[in-house]
Design a protein around this motif. Structure first.
Motif, short mmCIF file in Angstrom:
data_model
loop_
_atom_site.label_atom_id
_atom_site.label_comp_id
_atom_site.label_asym_id
_atom_site.label_seq_id
_atom_site.Cartn_x
_atom_site.Cartn_y
_atom_site.Cartn_z
N ASN A 35 0.82 -1.21 0.00
CA ASN A 35 0.00 0.00 0.00
C ASN A 35 0.86 1.26 0.00
O ASN A 35 0.47 2.27 -0.59
N PHE A 36 2.03 1.20 0.62
CA PHE A 36 2.97 2.33 0.55
C PHE A 36 3.40 2.55 -0.90
O PHE A 36 3.38 3.67 -1.40
N LEU A 37 3.77 1.46 -1.58
CA LEU A 37 4.15 1.56 -2.99
C LEU A 37 2.99 2.04 -3.85
O LEU A 37 3.16 2.92 -4.71
N ASP A 38 1.81 1.47 -3.64
CA ASP A 38 0.63 1.85 -4.43
C ASP A 38 0.30 3.33 -4.25
O ASP A 38 -0.08 4.00 -5.21
N TYR A 39 0.43 3.83 -3.04
CA TYR A 39 0.17 5.25 -2.78
C TYR A 39 1.11 6.13 -3.60
O TYR A 39 0.68 7.06 -4.27
N HIS A 40 2.39 5.82 -3.54
CA HIS A 40 3.37 6.65 -4.25
C HIS A 40 3.26 6.49 -5.77
O HIS A 40 3.46 7.46 -6.50
N ARG A 41 2.92 5.31 -6.22
CA ARG A 41 2.68 5.12 -7.66
C ARG A 41 1.46 5.93 -8.11
O ARG A 41 1.47 6.56 -9.17
N CYS A 42 0.41 5.89 -7.31
CA CYS A 42 -0.81 6.63 -7.61
C CYS A 42 -0.51 8.13 -7.68
O CYS A 42 -0.92 8.80 -8.63
N LEU A 43 0.21 8.64 -6.69
CA LEU A 43 0.58 10.06 -6.70
C LEU A 43 1.38 10.42 -7.95
O LEU A 43 1.11 11.44 -8.59
N LYS A 44 2.35 9.60 -8.26
CA LYS A 44 3.22 9.86 -9.40
C LYS A 44 2.42 9.92 -10.71
O LYS A 44 2.57 10.85 -11.50
N ILE A 45 1.58 8.93 -10.92
CA ILE A 45 0.81 8.84 -12.17
C ILE A 45 -0.21 9.98 -12.26
O ILE A 45 -0.32 10.64 -13.29
N ARG A 46 -0.95 10.21 -11.19
CA ARG A 46 -2.02 11.23 -11.24
C ARG A 46 -1.43 12.64 -11.32
O ARG A 46 -2.00 13.50 -11.98
N THR A 47 -0.31 12.88 -10.66
CA THR A 47 0.34 14.18 -10.74
C THR A 47 0.87 14.42 -12.14
O THR A 47 0.74 15.50 -12.69
N ARG A 48 1.47 13.39 -12.70
CA ARG A 48 2.03 13.50 -14.06
C ARG A 48 0.94 13.80 -15.08
O ARG A 48 1.17 14.54 -16.04
N ARG A 49 -0.25 13.25 -14.87
CA ARG A 49 -1.36 13.46 -15.81
C ARG A 49 -2.18 14.70 -15.48
O ARG A 49 -3.13 15.01 -16.19
N GLY A 50 -1.83 15.38 -14.40
CA GLY A 50 -2.54 16.59 -14.02
C GLY A 50 -3.91 16.34 -13.42
O GLY A 50 -4.78 17.21 -13.45
N LYS A 51 -4.10 15.17 -12.85
CA LYS A 51 -5.39 14.81 -12.24
C LYS A 51 -5.32 14.95 -10.73
O LYS A 51 -4.24 15.02 -10.14
N SER A 52 -6.48 14.94 -10.11
CA SER A 52 -6.57 15.03 -8.66
C SER A 52 -5.95 13.79 -8.01
O SER A 52 -6.12 12.67 -8.50
N THR A 53 -5.27 14.00 -6.90
CA THR A 53 -4.67 12.87 -6.18
C THR A 53 -5.60 12.34 -5.09
O THR A 53 -5.20 11.51 -4.29
N GLN A 54 -6.84 12.78 -5.07
CA GLN A 54 -7.80 12.36 -4.05
C GLN A 54 -8.00 10.85 -4.02
O GLN A 54 -8.08 10.27 -2.93
N PRO A 55 -8.05 10.14 -5.16
CA PRO A 55 -8.21 8.68 -5.09
C PRO A 55 -7.04 7.97 -4.39
O PRO A 55 -7.19 6.85 -3.92
N CYS A 56 -5.91 8.62 -4.30
CA CYS A 56 -4.74 8.02 -3.64
C CYS A 56 -4.89 7.99 -2.12
O CYS A 56 -4.12 7.31 -1.44
N GLU A 57 -5.86 8.73 -1.59
CA GLU A 57 -6.05 8.79 -0.14
C GLU A 57 -6.31 7.42 0.47
O GLU A 57 -5.94 7.16 1.61
N TYR A 58 -6.97 6.55 -0.28
CA TYR A 58 -7.24 5.20 0.24
C TYR A 58 -5.94 4.51 0.62
O TYR A 58 -5.80 3.96 1.72
N TYR A 59 -4.95 4.51 -0.27
CA TYR A 59 -3.67 3.86 0.00
C TYR A 59 -2.95 4.53 1.17
O TYR A 59 -2.33 3.86 1.99
N TYR A 60 -3.06 5.85 1.22
CA TYR A 60 -2.44 6.60 2.31
C TYR A 60 -3.01 6.15 3.65
O TYR A 60 -2.27 5.87 4.60
N ARG A 61 -4.33 6.07 3.73
CA ARG A 61 -4.98 5.65 4.97
C ARG A 61 -4.58 4.24 5.37
O ARG A 61 -4.32 3.96 6.54
#
Length: 88
Positions: A35-61
């Motif tokens: 989940n730590f890896l998934d969170y950082h992957r999610c942030l990386k991909i969504r930030t790169r695409r200019g999308k909201s990082t809100q869906p990454c909150e699940y992995y963070y939690r």
């Protein structure tokens, strides 16, 4: 590079992470790490695409509720230094 401190903890109540069938055993170390890896992957991909990082909150939690604080601090430091062994 990702700014780890920029991500605010999500709002709302969180009692414990839901059951994940990929990790059925009592030892949740791999679940924490994944989940730590998934969170950082999610942030990386969504930030790169200019999308909201809100869906990454699940992995963070999930990783914040499963992982010891010392591990998270160590992994974040390794990410900053460019020495983290995981594939993000």
């Amino acid at each position: 590079m990702l700014d780890v401190e920029a991500q605010e903890p999500p709002k709302g109540k969180w009692s414990s992470p839901p059951f994940d069938p990929r990790f059925p055993n009592q030892n949740q170390t791999r679940n924490c790490y994944q989940n730590f890896l998934d969170y950082h992957r999610c942030l990386k991909i969504r930030t790169r695409r200019g999308k909201s990082t809100q869906p990454c909150e699940y992995y963070y939690r999930v990783y914040h509720s499963l992982c010891p604080t010392s591990w998270v601090e160590s992994w974040n430091e390794q990410i900053k230094n460019g020495t983290f062994a995981g594939k993000i």
